[in-house]
Design an enzyme around this catalytic site. Sequence first.
Site, PDB file in Angstrom:
ATOM      1  CG  LEU A  69       2.861 -66.927 -61.224  1.00  0.00           C
ATOM      2  CD1 LEU A  69       4.088 -66.136 -60.796  1.00  0.00           C
ATOM      3  CD2 LEU A  69       2.154 -67.515 -60.012  1.00  0.00           C
ATOM      4  N   GLY A  89      -3.561 -61.366 -59.818  1.00  0.00           N
ATOM      5  CA  GLY A  89      -3.835 -61.661 -58.411  1.00  0.00           C
ATOM      6  C   GLY A  89      -2.574 -62.052 -57.673  1.00  0.00           C
ATOM      7  CG  HIS A  90      -0.585 -65.667 -58.548  1.00  0.00           C
ATOM      8  ND1 HIS A  90      -1.222 -66.091 -59.685  1.00  0.00           N
ATOM      9  CD2 HIS A  90      -0.839 -66.605 -57.603  1.00  0.00           C
ATOM     10  CE1 HIS A  90      -1.819 -67.246 -59.454  1.00  0.00           C
ATOM     11  NE2 HIS A  90      -1.614 -67.580 -58.196  1.00  0.00           N
ATOM     12  CD  GLN A  99      -5.101 -72.529 -50.466  1.00  0.00           C
ATOM     13  OE1 GLN A  99      -5.167 -73.531 -51.176  1.00  0.00           O
ATOM     14  NE2 GLN A  99      -4.537 -71.404 -50.900  1.00  0.00           N
TER      15      GLN A  99
END
Length: 282
Positions: free
Chosen positions: A33, A36-37, A153
Amino acid sequence: MRLIRLASQMAAVAGHLSRRGRRVGLVPTMGALHEGHGSLIRRAAAENDIVIVTIFVNPLQFGPREDFARYPRTLRRDLALASASGADIVFAPSVSELYPPGFQTAVRAGSLAARWEGKTRPGHFNGVATVVMILFALTRPSRAYFGQKDYQQVLIVKRLVRDLKLPPAVRMLPTVRQPDGVAMSSRNASLTSSQRAHATVLSRALRLARARIRAGERRAAPILRAMRRLIRGTADARIDYVALVDAATLEPQARLHGRVAILVAVWVGRTRLIDNLLVEVS
């Protein structure tokens, strides 16, 4: 914050939350992680009662020449970042928990997976779609959060939800970048210091394309040539693809109109990086 390892336990907790009417925000990750996460987790915490972060390195989305075993696994650090960002539960199952002996069902991602990442990594998006279905079933989210960096995605997950009439709303949040423009990615850790400097070419190529569009250029070909020229002039950089596509269908555009996605995939040394920007073209 609670760590859950077993699929049966996750399903039981999710069922309890559902019966109590709690809104669950899901942040699916493969671990390693970064900020961004963290941005996804914080948004999920702001919009839901409970935040579940999943950490699972999914073997189904790795190709035969992609090293599943070498993907970074940093659970202790990931738990600290998830907790600090507002996660309530981290679900970190083993491969055998999600794919027990005899597992044989898979989801086919469809035509959105045929180009770009799907062409370079055959079967990748089938693996993504399959694990997302399993995670949705086990966690019962009201909303699921993904980053724009993995734009293709996100489109595929949105199509999955739409086609299979699944409950969660899919949220796409902007790519988080480092000060020099490089998109936050777990793959950045694989770069040497010189390669890390060269990795700025992805965001520079994207900004070049956006500037040409804003200046009035509507022909894709000269913009793509300029992007390729910039990337090829950078040490350690090798183009997989650059593309100007319809942002909804991912079909290439010869003459730009509507919402356009600028896509890049570039090898920097032995590390493959992707990035994108969205531009509205009148």
